[in-house]
Design a protein around this motif. Structure first.
Motif, short mmCIF file in Angstrom:
data_model
loop_
_atom_site.label_atom_id
_atom_site.label_comp_id
_atom_site.label_asym_id
_atom_site.label_seq_id
_atom_site.Cartn_x
_atom_site.Cartn_y
_atom_site.Cartn_z
N SER A 1 -25.21 41.02 74.96
CA SER A 1 -24.58 41.24 76.26
C SER A 1 -23.93 42.61 76.35
N ALA A 2 -24.51 43.60 75.73
CA ALA A 2 -23.93 44.94 75.68
C ALA A 2 -23.72 45.53 77.07
N ALA A 3 -24.52 45.12 78.03
CA ALA A 3 -24.41 45.66 79.38
C ALA A 3 -23.17 45.13 80.09
N SER A 4 -22.59 44.07 79.58
CA SER A 4 -21.44 43.47 80.27
C SER A 4 -20.20 43.46 79.38
N LEU A 5 -19.82 44.63 78.89
CA LEU A 5 -18.62 44.77 78.08
C LEU A 5 -17.47 45.21 78.96
N LEU A 6 -16.28 44.70 78.66
CA LEU A 6 -15.09 44.98 79.46
C LEU A 6 -14.02 45.66 78.61
N THR A 7 -13.22 46.49 79.25
CA THR A 7 -12.09 47.12 78.59
C THR A 7 -10.92 46.13 78.55
N PRO A 8 -9.90 46.41 77.74
CA PRO A 8 -8.73 45.53 77.73
C PRO A 8 -8.08 45.42 79.12
N LYS A 9 -8.04 46.52 79.86
CA LYS A 9 -7.45 46.49 81.20
C LYS A 9 -8.24 45.58 82.13
N THR B 1 -10.21 43.15 81.24
CA THR B 1 -10.06 41.79 80.73
C THR B 1 -8.74 41.19 81.17
N ALA B 2 -7.68 41.96 81.07
CA ALA B 2 -6.35 41.50 81.49
C ALA B 2 -6.32 41.18 82.98
N GLU B 3 -6.97 42.01 83.78
CA GLU B 3 -7.01 41.76 85.22
C GLU B 3 -7.77 40.48 85.54
N ILE B 4 -8.88 40.26 84.87
CA ILE B 4 -9.68 39.05 85.12
C ILE B 4 -8.91 37.80 84.71
N LEU B 5 -8.26 37.85 83.54
CA LEU B 5 -7.53 36.68 83.04
C LEU B 5 -6.12 36.57 83.62
N ARG B 6 -5.70 37.61 84.34
CA ARG B 6 -4.36 37.65 84.95
C ARG B 6 -3.25 37.50 83.92
N VAL B 7 -3.38 38.29 82.87
CA VAL B 7 -2.35 38.37 81.83
C VAL B 7 -2.10 39.85 81.55
N SER B 8 -1.10 40.14 80.74
CA SER B 8 -0.80 41.54 80.43
C SER B 8 -1.82 42.10 79.44
N LYS B 9 -1.94 43.41 79.47
CA LYS B 9 -2.84 44.09 78.54
C LYS B 9 -2.35 43.90 77.10
N SER B 10 -1.04 43.87 76.88
CA SER B 10 -0.52 43.69 75.53
C SER B 10 -0.86 42.29 75.00
N TYR B 11 -0.93 41.30 75.88
CA TYR B 11 -1.33 39.95 75.46
C TYR B 11 -2.80 39.93 75.05
N ILE B 12 -3.63 40.70 75.74
CA ILE B 12 -5.04 40.82 75.38
C ILE B 12 -5.16 41.43 73.98
N TYR B 13 -4.38 42.48 73.71
CA TYR B 13 -4.40 43.10 72.38
C TYR B 13 -3.92 42.11 71.31
#
Length: 82
Positions: free
Chosen positions: A16-24, A26-38
């Motif tokens: 699924s290399a074509a559908s990779l997401l950044t931490p930002k 990912t955080a927006e999609i999951l509606r959590v903070s970026k630090s929680y993603i890390y």
């Protein structure tokens, strides 16, 4: 040594290399903070791919999290880790 689960995650990322997401993203999609993603990535609770200094997440993995959710215990562990 890489576990079987880690090997499967790497294969999933390659497929699924074509559908990779950044931490930002990912955080927006999951509606959590970026630090929680890390935190989730660092603790191995959210599969991630590290390329150099970049951390990326598979859209398929994020979709699975949206479908099944994150255990509430992760939030307590995150707050205690800070």
């Amino acid at each position: 040594m890489a576990t079987l689960r880690a090997q499967k995650q790497r294969i999933d990322f390659m497929n699924s290399a074509a559908s990779l997401l950044t931490p930002k993203e990912t955080a927006e999609i999951l509606r959590v903070s970026k630090s929680y993603i890390y935190f989730l990535a660092g603790s191995g609770q959210l599969a991630s791919l590290k390329i150099g200094k970049k951390i990326l997440f598979s859209r398929a993995t994020i979709d699975a999290v949206l479908k099944h959710g994150l255990p509430d215990s992760n939030i307590a562990r995150y707050r205690n880790a800070k």
